[in-house]
Design a protein around this motif. Structure first.
Motif, PDB file in Angstrom:
ATOM      1  N   VAL A 169       0.820  -1.209   0.000  1.00 44.26           N
ATOM      2  CA  VAL A 169       0.000   0.000   0.000  1.00 44.26           C
ATOM      3  C   VAL A 169       0.858   1.264   0.000  1.00 44.26           C
ATOM      4  CG1 VAL A 169      -1.974  -1.105   1.095  1.00 44.26           C
ATOM      5  CG2 VAL A 169      -0.242  -0.023   2.536  1.00 44.26           C
ATOM      6  N   GLY A 170       2.120   1.170   0.387  1.00 48.06           N
ATOM      7  CA  GLY A 170       2.981   2.343   0.448  1.00 48.06           C
ATOM      8  C   GLY A 170       2.546   3.297   1.548  1.00 48.06           C
ATOM      9  N   GLY A 171       2.957   4.555   1.415  1.00 54.47           N
ATOM     10  CA  GLY A 171       2.582   5.572   2.394  1.00 54.47           C
ATOM     11  C   GLY A 171       3.654   5.790   3.432  1.00 54.47           C
ATOM     12  N   HIS A 172       3.616   5.022   4.491  1.00 56.09           N
ATOM     13  CA  HIS A 172       4.597   5.162   5.572  1.00 56.09           C
ATOM     14  C   HIS A 172       6.015   4.974   5.050  1.00 56.09           C
ATOM     15  CE1 HIS A 172       6.324   4.958   9.533  1.00 56.09           C
ATOM     16  NE2 HIS A 172       6.615   3.677   9.445  1.00 56.09           N
ATOM     17  N   THR A 173       6.212   3.965   4.225  1.00 59.09           N
ATOM     18  CA  THR A 173       7.452   3.750   3.485  1.00 59.09           C
ATOM     19  C   THR A 173       7.059   3.367   2.059  1.00 59.09           C
ATOM     20  OG1 THR A 173       7.609   1.374   3.974  1.00 59.09           O
ATOM     21  CG2 THR A 173       8.652   2.890   5.556  1.00 59.09           C
ATOM     22  N   PRO A 174       8.011   3.383   1.112  1.00 59.06           N
ATOM     23  CA  PRO A 174       7.636   3.097  -0.271  1.00 59.06           C
ATOM     24  C   PRO A 174       6.990   1.731  -0.484  1.00 59.06           C
ATOM     25  CG  PRO A 174       9.763   4.178  -0.208  1.00 59.06           C
ATOM     26  CD  PRO A 174       9.406   3.873   1.220  1.00 59.06           C
ATOM     27  N   GLY A 175       7.406   0.746   0.295  1.00 59.41           N
ATOM     28  CA  GLY A 175       6.867  -0.596   0.101  1.00 59.41           C
ATOM     29  C   GLY A 175       6.038  -1.101   1.254  1.00 59.41           C
ATOM     30  N   VAL A 205      -5.760  10.968  10.651  1.00 54.15           N
ATOM     31  CA  VAL A 205      -4.708  11.752  11.295  1.00 54.15           C
ATOM     32  C   VAL A 205      -3.385  11.040  11.012  1.00 54.15           C
ATOM     33  CG1 VAL A 205      -3.877  12.708  13.468  1.00 54.15           C
ATOM     34  CG2 VAL A 205      -6.335  12.435  13.104  1.00 54.15           C
ATOM     35  N   PRO A 206      -2.663  11.421   9.982  1.00 55.31           N
ATOM     36  CA  PRO A 206      -1.495  10.648   9.552  1.00 55.31           C
ATOM     37  C   PRO A 206      -0.383  10.603  10.593  1.00 55.31           C
ATOM     38  CG  PRO A 206      -2.173  12.204   7.861  1.00 55.31           C
ATOM     39  CD  PRO A 206      -2.927  12.558   9.105  1.00 55.31           C
ATOM     40  N   PHE A 207       0.379   9.540  10.529  1.00 53.11           N
ATOM     41  CA  PHE A 207       1.552   9.371  11.381  1.00 53.11           C
ATOM     42  C   PHE A 207       2.621  10.379  10.972  1.00 53.11           C
ATOM     43  CE2 PHE A 207       5.337   6.973  12.931  1.00 53.11           C
ATOM     44  CZ  PHE A 207       4.926   6.814  14.244  1.00 53.11           C
ATOM     45  N   ALA A 215      -0.356   8.505  -0.606  1.00 50.62           N
ATOM     46  CA  ALA A 215      -0.438   7.045  -0.551  1.00 50.62           C
ATOM     47  C   ALA A 215      -0.880   6.569   0.825  1.00 50.62           C
ATOM     48  CB  ALA A 215       0.904   6.419  -0.923  1.00 50.62           C
ATOM     49  N   MET A 216      -0.470   7.279   1.885  1.00 51.59           N
ATOM     50  CA  MET A 216      -0.920   6.904   3.220  1.00 51.59           C
ATOM     51  C   MET A 216      -2.430   7.063   3.336  1.00 51.59           C
ATOM     52  SD  MET A 216       0.320   8.308   6.967  1.00 51.59           S
ATOM     53  CE  MET A 216       1.788   7.264   7.066  1.00 51.59           C
ATOM     54  N   TYR A 217      -2.958   8.204   2.847  1.00 49.50           N
ATOM     55  CA  TYR A 217      -4.409   8.390   2.856  1.00 49.50           C
ATOM     56  C   TYR A 217      -5.104   7.332   1.998  1.00 49.50           C
ATOM     57  CZ  TYR A 217      -4.351  12.989   5.178  1.00 49.50           C
ATOM     58  OH  TYR A 217      -4.234  14.007   6.087  1.00 49.50           O
ATOM     59  N   LEU A 222      -8.408   2.382   1.281  1.00 48.27           N
ATOM     60  CA  LEU A 222      -8.498   0.993   0.853  1.00 48.27           C
ATOM     61  C   LEU A 222      -8.966   0.093   1.988  1.00 48.27           C
ATOM     62  CD1 LEU A 222      -8.005  -1.233  -1.263  1.00 48.27           C
ATOM     63  CD2 LEU A 222      -5.616  -1.311  -0.478  1.00 48.27           C
ATOM     64  N   LEU A 223      -8.370   0.267   3.156  1.00 41.60           N
ATOM     65  CA  LEU A 223      -8.765  -0.554   4.303  1.00 41.60           C
ATOM     66  C   LEU A 223     -10.217  -0.287   4.694  1.00 41.60           C
ATOM     67  CD1 LEU A 223      -5.457  -0.247   6.318  1.00 41.60           C
ATOM     68  CD2 LEU A 223      -6.453  -2.396   5.534  1.00 41.60           C
TER      69      LEU A 223
END
Length: 263
Positions: A169-175, A205-207, A215-217, A222-223
Motif C-alpha cells: 500500500v505504500g505511504g509510511h514507506t515506499p513498500g 490523522v497521519p503518522f 499514498a498513506m491516505y 483501501l482498508l
C-alpha cells in the motif's frame, strides 16, 4: 479455514500525540500522552508458522530508549517458533522495529515489496529522513539475505500460502505492506504501520513519519473499503496500545498478558 493469528507484544514506549502525528497542532486537539506498543505477528496455517516482522534488536531498542517486555528471541522460543525449521518470514517494511531480528532466521525465505527493498538497497535512505529508522547492521543483514538468494520481492501482491496474501500500500514507506489472512473469524488485515493507531485510521490523522502522504491516505481508504464491503472483518494496528484488548488479551500461557489470538 485453519489459519490462526497470534499478536505478540514485545515492547513499549511513552510519547505525546505531537510526537507521533503529523502536524498535530492543526487539529486543535490537546497534546496528550500516548503510548506506543511494539508487535510482531505469527500466522499458523496448520502446516507451517509464518513470521510477520521480527521486532527491534537489543541495539535498536537501546539506541532509541525503547522498553522490552520480552526479548523477541525469547518470545519466538516460548511460542514454539523454531528457526531451524526455516519458517517463512514476511517483512511489512524495513524499519528497525520490524527487521531487527532477521538474523534469528538464517535459513528462512524473506518476502517484502520490491519498492521497499529497492529504496533501502539503493542508498536513498541515507539522503532522506528515514536514515534514523534502521540500523546499519539491519541493512547489512538484508543485503546478506539477498546475496544468499533468500529474498523474495513482489510488486503489488504476493500469495504466501492458502489464505495468506501480502499487498503493498505504500505511504509510511515506499513498500509498506499489509498481510491479509483468512481465518475462521473472517479475513484479517495485519495492517502493520499502514495503521499505527486506530485514531490515525478512523480520524484520518497521519503518522508523523511518512514517505508518501497521498499514498498513506489511499491506504486508509483501501482498508475502509475492505471493511465496508466485507472483504476484511478485522484491521490489526501496528502500534496501538488497545490492540491486544480489542482481540482478547491472553492472561495465561507462555507469555501472560502479551498475546492475543484471532481465528
Amino acid at each position: 479455514m485453519t489459519n490462526r493469528i497470534t499478536i505478540v507484544q514485545y515492547g513499549t514506549r511513552q510519547g505525546t500525540k505531537s510526537d507521533v502525528y503529523l502536524n498535530w497542532p492543526i487539529y486543535g486537539r490537546p497534546d496528550e500522552p500516548i503510548g506506543m506498543d511494539y508487535f510482531f505477528w505469527l500466522v499458523d496455517t496448520g502446516e507451517q508458522t509464518i513470521v510477520v516482522d521480527t521486532g527491534f534488536s537489543a541495539a535498536g531498542g537501546a539506541n532509541r530508549a525503547r522498553t522490552f517486555l520480552v526479548q523477541p528471541r525469547e518470545a519466538f522460543a516460548a511460542l514454539g517458533v523454531d528457526p531451524a525449521s526455516s519458517p517463512e518470514v514476511l517483512v511489512t517494511h524495513a524499519h528497525y522495529d520490524h527487521i531487527g531480528n532477521l538474523d534469528l532466521f538464517p535459513s528462512s525465505r524473506v518476502t517484502m515489496a520490491r519498492a521497499e527493498w529497492e529504496f533501502w538497497a539503493s542508498g536513498m535512505a541515507t539522503r532522506r529522513q528515514f536514515h534514523h529508522s534502521v540500523e546499519d547492521a539491519e541493512l547489512a543483514e538484508l543485503r546478506r539475505i539477498e546475496g544468499q538468494g533468500r529474498l523474495r520481492v513482489f510488486d503489488d501482491e504476493a500469495e504466501i500460502a492458502p489464505g495468506v496474501r501480502m499487498v503493498r500500500v505504500g505511504g509510511h514507506t515506499p513498500g509498506q505492506s499489509v498481510v491479509l489472512v483468512d481465518t475462521a473469524d473472517g479475513r484479517v488485515a495485519l495492517a502493520s504501520d499502514a495503521v499505527h493507531y486506530y485514531e490515525e485510521y478512523e480520524d484520518d490523522v497521519p503518522f508523523a513519519f511518512v514517505a508518501d502522504l497521498p499514498a498513506m491516505y489511499a491506504g486508509f481508504d483501501l482498508l475502509h473499503r475492505w471493511e465496508e464491503d466485507g472483504t476484511v472483518r478485522h484491521v490489526v494496528s501496528g502500534h496501538d496500545p488497545s490492540t491486544l484488548d480489542r482481540f482478547g488479551r491472553i492472561a495465561d500461557g507462555p507469555l501472560p498478558g502479551l498475546t492475543a489470538r484471532i481465528g
